[in-house]
Design a protein around this motif. Structure first.
Motif, PDB file in Angstrom:
ATOM      1  N   SER A  94       0.799  -1.213   0.000  1.00 39.51           N
ATOM      2  CA  SER A  94       0.000   0.000   0.000  1.00 39.51           C
ATOM      3  C   SER A  94       0.839   1.272   0.000  1.00 39.51           C
ATOM      4  O   SER A  94       1.897   1.332   0.631  1.00 39.51           O
ATOM      5  CB  SER A  94      -0.912  -0.003   1.237  1.00 39.51           C
ATOM      6  N   ARG A  95       0.342   2.305  -0.687  1.00 32.21           N
ATOM      7  CA  ARG A  95       0.983   3.616  -0.618  1.00 32.21           C
ATOM      8  C   ARG A  95       0.743   4.269   0.741  1.00 32.21           C
ATOM      9  O   ARG A  95       1.590   5.006   1.236  1.00 32.21           O
ATOM     10  CB  ARG A  95       0.451   4.521  -1.741  1.00 32.21           C
ATOM     11  N   GLU A 112       1.438  -5.365   2.911  1.00 32.29           N
ATOM     12  CA  GLU A 112       0.233  -4.695   3.406  1.00 32.29           C
ATOM     13  C   GLU A 112      -0.484  -4.097   2.206  1.00 32.29           C
ATOM     14  O   GLU A 112       0.153  -3.421   1.387  1.00 32.29           O
ATOM     15  CB  GLU A 112       0.606  -3.601   4.404  1.00 32.29           C
ATOM     16  N   ALA A 113      -1.787  -4.350   2.082  1.00 29.48           N
ATOM     17  CA  ALA A 113      -2.497  -3.862   0.896  1.00 29.48           C
ATOM     18  C   ALA A 113      -4.000  -3.890   1.112  1.00 29.48           C
ATOM     19  O   ALA A 113      -4.531  -4.807   1.746  1.00 29.48           O
ATOM     20  CB  ALA A 113      -2.147  -4.719  -0.324  1.00 29.48           C
ATOM     21  N   THR A 114      -4.674  -2.893   0.560  1.00 29.82           N
ATOM     22  CA  THR A 114      -6.133  -2.905   0.531  1.00 29.82           C
ATOM     23  C   THR A 114      -6.586  -3.817  -0.608  1.00 29.82           C
ATOM     24  O   THR A 114      -5.774  -4.253  -1.443  1.00 29.82           O
ATOM     25  CB  THR A 114      -6.682  -1.491   0.302  1.00 29.82           C
ATOM     26  N   SER A 117      -5.715  -2.439  -4.077  1.00 29.24           N
ATOM     27  CA  SER A 117      -4.327  -1.992  -4.212  1.00 29.24           C
ATOM     28  C   SER A 117      -3.689  -2.507  -5.503  1.00 29.24           C
ATOM     29  O   SER A 117      -3.963  -3.618  -5.962  1.00 29.24           O
ATOM     30  CB  SER A 117      -3.511  -2.482  -3.011  1.00 29.24           C
ATOM     31  N   ASN A 151      -6.029  -2.028   5.494  1.00 28.29           N
ATOM     32  CA  ASN A 151      -4.721  -2.234   4.864  1.00 28.29           C
ATOM     33  C   ASN A 151      -4.269  -3.692   4.886  1.00 28.29           C
ATOM     34  O   ASN A 151      -3.282  -4.042   4.229  1.00 28.29           O
ATOM     35  CB  ASN A 151      -3.657  -1.367   5.544  1.00 28.29           C
TER      36      ASN A 151
END
Length: 366
Positions: A122-123, A232-234, A237, A264
């Motif tokens: 994730s950003r 980590e990511a939605t 993403s 996230n």
């Protein structure tokens, strides 16, 4: 590859509506970029998927001045040009269905980079995402594994930085040109990467970042490597797009589990449900990639036999009490440290390979 052949590769890459898959078929038939341009229209059009209109565009190409200027600009800016037929073109990337015909590169790609691991996410990372990304990227870099990511804010930048801080190699794949760093605040990070790896792109050196470029660059991130780790990511993403490419390309996919109430971690938890390997420590990655990297066992043995690490006073205080497994609260009580300092110390001890977390408790490594 000689300069003339490179010129033909750049020219073919410029021609509208002649895609990567068609170019691969043309190369398969004619053997070189030069031979494609020297073939007659009938021969070119006979290649499956090319047809008469594309064949005419190839034969009638006349923007050679533009190509010469592009080559001159790359020489002036010390930009390497790797083409699909170069022996130095990244081996893993060449094997995917739609590899870039041309890669522009600042820095250098070396043979050992073929054993790289992509670390993406994730950003808008959380503190948890930062910590696990730093730990995984740093430990892989210490093993001599090149970290590949996308230079984006958040997880990508953290992964690159963690590798560099351990004197490791790292490669950034851009959704813009290599002379148009995005995001702009990462220019200093990009300069560091060039010294210890490479920044690469399939887009012209001064191409601005465009929304449609980023999904395209994700296939390169996964294609360069033997596996992709999503820390980590939605659910929406771009990291999940990268992991999808990795699966299509037959590469390993790893995911770090997270809090089920955190958006996230929705993406990583989803990947684990779909069969990605759960990563709770770098060992989970190493056991999967060991067969691909013959030298990895020796590297691990060397690190295990390395001289004792010198610890700072606060690091030693934490290390000394971990003769028995303790959770974070127990360590806080025993040391009297504040939580932010303790979290940083534990991360450093983990990166140095001195402690490990098992079932929610920290303990010295055996």
């Amino acid at each position: 590859m000689n300069e003339e052949e490179k010129k033909f590769a750049l020219a073919l890459n410029e021609i509208q509506d002649v895609g990567i898959v068609s170019i691969k078929k043309l190369l398969s038939k004619f053997g070189s970029f030069r031979n494609i341009f020297n073939a007659d229209i009938d021969a070119i059009s006979s290649v499956e998927g090319v047809g008469i209109e594309r064949a005419r565009r190839i034969r009638n190409f006349n923007e050679w001045n533009k190509i010469e200027k592009l080559i001159e600009e790359c020489e002036k800016k010390d930009i390497r040009i790797y083409t699909l037929m170069d022996k130095d073109y990244p081996k893993n990337l060449r094997e995917i269905y739609d590899p870039p015909v041309v890669l522009f590169c600042r820095g250098e790609i070396i043979q050992e980079d073929k054993f790289g691991i992509a670390v993406v996410g994730s950003r808008k990372m959380t503190e948890y995402g930062r910590r696990v990304t730093e730990k995984i990227a740093a430990e892989l870099a210490l093993m001599g594994i090149c970290i590949v990511s996308g230079l984006a804010r958040g997880i990508d930048s953290t992964a690159h930085g963690a590798a560099l801080d351990r004197d490791g190699r790292t490669i950034a794949v851009l959704g813009s040109g290599v002379c148009n760093i995005y995001p702009p605040e990462n220019k200093r990070l990009a300069d560091r990467i060039i010294q210890r790896g490479a920044i690469i792109s399939e887009f012209h050196p001064y191409e601005p970042p465009k929304k449609e470029n980023f999904p395209r660059r994700n296939r390169i991130i996964s294609g360069m490597t033997i596996g992709t780790v999503v820390t980590e990511a939605t659910l929406n993403s771009g990291a999940l797009i990268t992991s999808s490419f990795a699966l299509e390309q037959g590469r390993e996919v790893f995911a770090v589990p997270g809090n089920i109430t955190s958006k996230n971690s929705e993406g990583t938890n989803y990947l684990i449900k779909k069969g990605a390997k759960l990563v709770s420590s770098v060992e989970d990655i190493l056991e999967e990639i060991m067969p691909f990297i013959p030298s990895l066992k020796d590297t691990i043995k060397e690190q295990e036999a390395a001289p004792a690490v010198i610890l700072k006073e606060d690091e030693k205080a934490v290390f000394d009490i971990l003769e028995e497994p303790l959770n974070l609260d127990e360590i806080l009580i025993k040391t009297g440290l504040n939580i932010s300092n303790l979290v940083d110390i534990i991360l450093k001890l983990e990166i140095k390979g001195l402690i490990i977390k098992r079932e929610g408790r920290y303990v010295r490594r055996n």
